[in-house]
Design a protein around this motif. Sequence first.
Motif, PDB file in Angstrom:
ATOM      1  N   ASN A 116      -3.687   9.586   2.379  1.00  0.00           N
ATOM      2  CA  ASN A 116      -2.448  10.020   1.734  1.00  0.00           C
ATOM      3  C   ASN A 116      -1.687   8.937   0.971  1.00  0.00           C
ATOM      4  N   LYS A 166      -4.012   8.956   8.940  1.00  0.00           N
ATOM      5  CA  LYS A 166      -3.146   9.615   7.965  1.00  0.00           C
ATOM      6  C   LYS A 166      -2.908   8.732   6.736  1.00  0.00           C
ATOM      7  N   ASP A 188       2.642   7.986   7.721  1.00  0.00           N
ATOM      8  CA  ASP A 188       2.202   9.053   6.815  1.00  0.00           C
ATOM      9  C   ASP A 188       2.906   8.869   5.481  1.00  0.00           C
TER      10      ASP A 188
END
Length: 218
Positions: A75, A71, A17
């Motif tokens: 991001n 993710k 992430d």
Amino acid sequence: MQKKILDAFLFRHAAKDFDAARIIPEPVFATILQAGRLSPSSFGFEPWRFLVVQDAALRAKLHAFTWGGQKQIPNCSHLVVYLARKGMDTRADSDYVRDFVDRVQALPADVQKMKLERYEAFQKDDFNLWGDERALFDWACKQVYIALGNMMTVAALLGVDSCPMEGFQQQRIDEVLASDFGIDQSQYGVACMAAFGYRVADPRPKTRQALHDVVQWF
């Protein structure tokens, strides 16, 4: 210098992430791209192309078929799709290779002839690649992974996180690249992807086999 290099390898991990609010500065990412461009490849033929995908709608198209980047793709600061040249484009008799030794490598005519003959023998006799399109594509993907590794290492040296990704449906991604990116499927196929940015949380300690378990001296 040795400590700085090893610290970068200890820093690097497959970040799952990224902090979407943190963007890699343009000069920093330009250096990462140059690390890919300047990477070595077999016979120096650079059978790669790097797509930097910043458009959210295009990322969403890729995201739909990338189970290993759920993710990371939305991001990360920068997403790179790594393409490898398809089989027949990498043969010694292809227009791409013949143009490459002339235009990019700028070799004299006699050296071109010698190099292409050696390259053809390598593909036919040494690695048994000549008539197998999948084997030729996989060989090109090996070269792409050299660039990928160098880009991730340089990113780590610059304090930037990364995550290589193979967790996708290859055929569906190729279809998206053809329909939405204008990539000619007869020339290129997806090899892998990588997300670059800044981690949300620190990873668990790195685990690796001991050096004596993976190295033999003779």
